[in-house]
Motif scaffolding. Structure first.
Motif, PDB file in Angstrom:
ATOM      1  N   MET A 155       4.519  -4.326  -8.650  1.00 58.82           N
ATOM      2  CA  MET A 155       3.469  -3.240  -8.504  1.00 58.82           C
ATOM      3  C   MET A 155       2.882  -2.598  -9.803  1.00 58.82           C
ATOM      4  O   MET A 155       1.728  -2.426  -9.867  1.00 58.82           O
ATOM      5  N   ARG A 166       2.849  -3.288  -3.005  1.00 58.71           N
ATOM      6  CA  ARG A 166       1.632  -2.288  -3.151  1.00 58.71           C
ATOM      7  C   ARG A 166       1.340  -1.723  -1.903  1.00 58.71           C
ATOM      8  O   ARG A 166       0.939  -0.489  -1.598  1.00 58.71           O
ATOM      9  N   VAL A 204       3.870   0.948  -1.129  1.00 59.85           N
ATOM     10  CA  VAL A 204       3.798   2.234  -1.792  1.00 59.85           C
ATOM     11  C   VAL A 204       2.562   3.235  -1.344  1.00 59.85           C
ATOM     12  O   VAL A 204       2.818   4.361  -1.406  1.00 59.85           O
TER      13      VAL A 204
END
Length: 482
Positions: free
Chosen positions: A160, A320, A323
């Motif tokens: 991340m 990603r 998230v």
């Protein structure tokens, strides 16, 4: 004087006749046995030949005698050696009589086993070896579960934060400074989010308890007036049973509280391990990967070297995308809860964000938690509205956000997602459920690349076409000459 020559003449004539008869007999014997005649001729030649031929023949005869003697000695030595080594000569098995029935020879035991059974047996023992290897690996992982989870969490956090390190390096910052800034900011933000959740829960604990008590009273009144015909005595019995259960499990609750200290210490240790692992992965990840490649056998090293970067890209895209999707879910569901007047909207939104890292199952758990809080604090109507908001956002997430954001980076069937989450939860709890889906996605990418790489390597090692085959596969220029 005149009689002597006559006597000598008769004697000569008699000898001549005797010689003729002996010649005739010799000729008859030679016709009956040519070898004997040849032998006589040889002996006559030996008697009448020159001394040189006699010496050569004697030397050949002596050489032949020596060779025969040597062969006799060798045969005697061989017989003596066989007697010393084997003891007695092998018994001669007599042939069966002619009237005995013919007995078919027994077939090879391997040939009598069916082909399908042999294939199943071959696959079976290989599966047993694989299962035993996985069992030993799981035992080792369970023994060092804290270290494994800390490293896996560091991998997810690194995936991340790595794009931020790359952007800071492009802006001119040194690699070490970019790594430190990214790691510190990342962990500070995560710490602030955790602190905010705890602070909100502590601040609203009293209000929430009173609202929960009011909600329980409202639920009791609704049950008394409902068409289910629930009496007050039945409700009191249920409450009494709950109180007795809590009182009977006081020791278990106390021991759980004492174990909570151990859990807290393990959690702090895991957090520190995760921070240090993340820092070194961000700064020196390339060298760590090169060191890992040196542990791989040389024939398999090119394939693993190509599969590693693709697996990392898959993991980075998954983290990603998850998230972003979790952030959108938390914002929209949190806004809906806030406008509906449900208390602790922000902590509930943070829980929704965190549980979104558990695909499918996490959304159900976080949505159910929000609905329950709305039910016990605001009533049935508000809980139904919260349920509608949660379902609407999850439908948008499943049909629009995930296909658009994640794309083809994580190509895992929903059934595989559900099964992997369930298996990970059973094996390692919440941590296993979080790690299961990215592990399956990375494994899918690695296996697909290795299969394509092995096929390409086999084509390169195959003999090149020649002759008529080469003409069939040779490229043909277009008529325009392009």
């Amino acid at each position: 004087m005149s009689r002597v020559p006559e006597w000598i003449g008769r004697l000569g004539a008699g000898l001549s006749q005797l010689g003729e008869r002996m010649g005739e007999r010799a000729a008859a014997d030679s016709d009956a046995d040519p070898g004997t005649d040849d032998g006589r001729d040889d002996r006559s030649d030996d008697r009448t030949g020159d001394p040189t031929d006699d010496g050569a023949k004697r030397s050949r005869r002596s050489a032949a005698d020596e060779a025969a003697a040597a062969e006799g000695d060798a045969a005697a030595d061989e017989a003596a050696g066989g007697a010393d080594g084997a003891g007695a000569p092998e018994p001669v098995v007599p042939a069966p009589p002619a009237y005995a029935p013919a007995i078919a020879a027994r077939p090879d035991p391997v040939a009598t086993v069916p082909w399908g059974m042999r294939v199943a047996a071959e696959a079976g023992w290989r599966l047993l070896v694989l299962a035993g290897t996985l069992w030993v690996l799981m035992k080792i992982i369970s023994a060092v579960q804290l270290v494994v989870f800390a490293f896996v969490a560091a991998l997810l956090i690194t995936a991340m934060l790595q794009p931020t390190v790359v952007r800071l390096k492009r802006l001119g910052l040194p690699r070490s400074l970019a790594t430190v800034v990214t790691a510190v900011l990342g962990f500070v933000i995560m710490g602030l989010v955790g602190w905010f959740v705890v602070w909100q829960v502590m601040e609203n604990a009293d209000t929430l308890s009173s609202q929960v008590q009011n909600g329980i009273d409202d639920l009791r009144n609704w049950l008394l007036n409902s068409p289910f015909h629930v009496t007050e005595d039945q409700i009191n019995d249920i409450a009494k049973t709950l109180r007795e259960a809590v009182a009977g499990n006081t020791e278990e609750l106390t021991s759980a509280g004492l174990e909570g200290v151990t859990v807290l210490v393990e959690a702090m240790t895991g957090i520190l391990l995760t921070m240090f692992s993340t820092l070194f992965l961000l700064y020196d990840g390339k060298r760590i990967w090169q060191w890992v490649l040196k542990l791989v056998p040389a024939p398999a090293r090119p394939g693993i070297a190509g599969a590693g970067p693709r697996a990392w890209r898959t993991l980075t895209a998954y983290v990603r995308g998850t998230v972003i999707v979790a952030l959108i879910d938390a914002i929209f569901i949190g806004l809906g809860i806030y406008f509906l007047g449900v208390p602790m909207a922000v902590p509930l939104a943070v829980f929704i964000f965190l549980f979104a890292f558990i695909p499918l199952v996490g959304a159900v758990i976080s949505g159910a938690l929000a609905v329950v809080v709305a039910l016990v604090t605001q009533g049935v109507f508000t809980s139904v509205m919260v349920l509608a908001v949660v379902l609407a956002v999850q439908q948008i997430e499943g049909h629009i956000l995930q296909p658009f954001i994640l794309g083809r980076a994580v190509r895992v069937h929903p059934l595989a997602v559900v099964l992997s989450v369930a298996a990970g939860g059973l094996v390692a709890g919440i941590g296993g459920a979080v790690v299961a889906v990215p592990l399956v996605a990375v494994t899918n990418t690695v296996v697909g690349y290795l299969r394509a790489y092995s096929r390409e390597a086999a084509l390169k090692q195959s003999p090149q076409p020649h002759g008529a085959t080469a003409l069939d596969v040779a490229p043909v220029d277009s008529p325009s000459g392009d």
